[in-house]
Design an enzyme around this catalytic site. Sequence first.
Site, PDB file in Angstrom:
ATOM      1  N   ASP A  30       0.756  -1.190   0.110  1.00 49.15           N
ATOM      2  CA  ASP A  30       0.139   0.011   0.450  1.00 49.15           C
ATOM      3  C   ASP A  30       0.922   1.433   0.147  1.00 49.15           C
ATOM      4  O   ASP A  30       1.867   1.350   0.972  1.00 49.15           O
ATOM      5  CB  ASP A  30      -0.865  -0.093   1.093  1.00 49.15           C
ATOM      6  CG  ASP A  30      -2.021   0.655   1.144  1.00 49.15           C
ATOM      7  OD1 ASP A  30      -3.130   0.619   0.935  1.00 49.15           O
ATOM      8  OD2 ASP A  30      -2.032   1.901   1.061  1.00 49.15           O
ATOM      9  N   ASN A  87     -13.014  -2.944   2.621  1.00 45.70           N
ATOM     10  CA  ASN A  87     -13.752  -1.936   2.547  1.00 45.70           C
ATOM     11  C   ASN A  87     -14.873  -2.337   1.043  1.00 45.70           C
ATOM     12  O   ASN A  87     -13.998  -2.042   0.102  1.00 45.70           O
ATOM     13  CB  ASN A  87     -13.025  -0.378   2.353  1.00 45.70           C
ATOM     14  CG  ASN A  87     -11.858  -0.162   3.370  1.00 45.70           C
ATOM     15  OD1 ASN A  87     -12.456  -0.442   4.918  1.00 45.70           O
ATOM     16  ND2 ASN A  87     -11.004   0.275   3.804  1.00 45.70           N
ATOM     17  N   GLY A  93     -16.133   3.007   3.173  1.00 46.20           N
ATOM     18  CA  GLY A  93     -14.735   3.437   3.479  1.00 46.20           C
ATOM     19  C   GLY A  93     -13.876   3.408   1.737  1.00 46.20           C
ATOM     20  O   GLY A  93     -12.531   3.070   2.130  1.00 46.20           O
ATOM     21  N   GLN A  94     -14.645   2.392   0.871  1.00 46.30           N
ATOM     22  CA  GLN A  94     -13.229   1.891  -0.354  1.00 46.30           C
ATOM     23  C   GLN A  94     -13.201   3.427  -1.528  1.00 46.30           C
ATOM     24  O   GLN A  94     -14.173   4.352  -1.363  1.00 46.30           O
ATOM     25  CB  GLN A  94     -15.266   1.044  -1.123  1.00 46.30           C
ATOM     26  CG  GLN A  94     -13.723   1.022  -2.327  1.00 46.30           C
ATOM     27  CD  GLN A  94     -14.337  -0.664  -3.186  1.00 46.30           C
ATOM     28  OE1 GLN A  94     -15.677  -0.817  -2.537  1.00 46.30           O
ATOM     29  NE2 GLN A  94     -13.797  -0.804  -3.760  1.00 46.30           N
ATOM     30  N   HIS A 100      -9.858  -5.461  -3.695  1.00 47.46           N
ATOM     31  CA  HIS A 100      -8.731  -5.569  -3.025  1.00 47.46           C
ATOM     32  C   HIS A 100      -9.386  -6.007  -1.843  1.00 47.46           C
ATOM     33  O   HIS A 100      -9.950  -5.774  -0.863  1.00 47.46           O
ATOM     34  CB  HIS A 100      -7.735  -4.937  -3.123  1.00 47.46           C
ATOM     35  CG  HIS A 100      -8.308  -3.201  -2.501  1.00 47.46           C
ATOM     36  ND1 HIS A 100      -9.676  -2.571  -3.569  1.00 47.46           N
ATOM     37  CD2 HIS A 100      -8.158  -2.241  -1.124  1.00 47.46           C
ATOM     38  CE1 HIS A 100      -9.852  -1.291  -2.263  1.00 47.46           C
ATOM     39  NE2 HIS A 100      -9.203  -1.172  -1.794  1.00 47.46           N
ATOM     40  N   HIS A 102      -7.041  -6.150   2.547  1.00 42.02           N
ATOM     41  CA  HIS A 102      -6.329  -4.968   2.808  1.00 42.02           C
ATOM     42  C   HIS A 102      -5.359  -6.268   3.875  1.00 42.02           C
ATOM     43  O   HIS A 102      -6.220  -6.339   4.264  1.00 42.02           O
ATOM     44  CB  HIS A 102      -6.588  -3.829   3.781  1.00 42.02           C
ATOM     45  CG  HIS A 102      -6.802  -2.585   2.551  1.00 42.02           C
ATOM     46  ND1 HIS A 102      -5.843  -1.795   3.016  1.00 42.02           N
ATOM     47  CD2 HIS A 102      -7.491  -1.995   2.474  1.00 42.02           C
ATOM     48  CE1 HIS A 102      -6.456  -0.600   2.379  1.00 42.02           C
ATOM     49  NE2 HIS A 102      -7.620  -0.884   1.671  1.00 42.02           N
TER      50      HIS A 102
END
Length: 114
Positions: A30, A87, A93-94, A100, A102
Site C-alpha cells: 500500500d 472496504n 470506506g472504499q 482488494h 488489505h
Amino acid sequence: MNDCIFCAIAAHEIPATFVREDDEVLAIRDVNPQAPVHVLILPREHIESVAELTPSQDGLWGRMLHVAQAIAEDEGIDETGFRLVVNTGKAGGQTVDHLHIHLLGGRQMTWPPG
Ligand code: DGP
C-alpha cells in the site's frame, strides 16, 4: 477498465512495489501503509467490489485469501496475527473501486475500527 488505478498497476503502466503476481492475482504494498505490513491483494480482472462478486468468482476469491495467507507467512505475521480488511462501497470506506483485500500486520490491531 479505463481510469482504474489498480488496472493500470496490474498492466505495469503505473509503478508499484509488487509482492506477488501471477495471471490471476497480484499483491502490492500500500502506498500509504497503516501498519508495518500493509499489502493489497487484488484480482487482475476488474471487479468493482465484494458487492459485485458472483458465484462464478468463488474460486478467484478463495485464491485471493490463500495469497493473503501465504504473504502473511512470508512477512512473518502468520503466528502473531494479522487483519484482513475489505472496504466496500462509500460508507464502507472504499476509495479505489477495484476489489482488494488489505493485509495488515506487524502491530497490535484495535477494535472497533474507525
Ligand atoms: P480502500 O480505501 O479500501 O479502497 O483502499 C485503497 C488503498 O489503495 C489505500 O489504502 C491506498 C492505496 N492506494 C491508492 N492508490 C495507490 C497507488 O497508486 N499505489 C498503491 N500501491 N496503493 C495505492
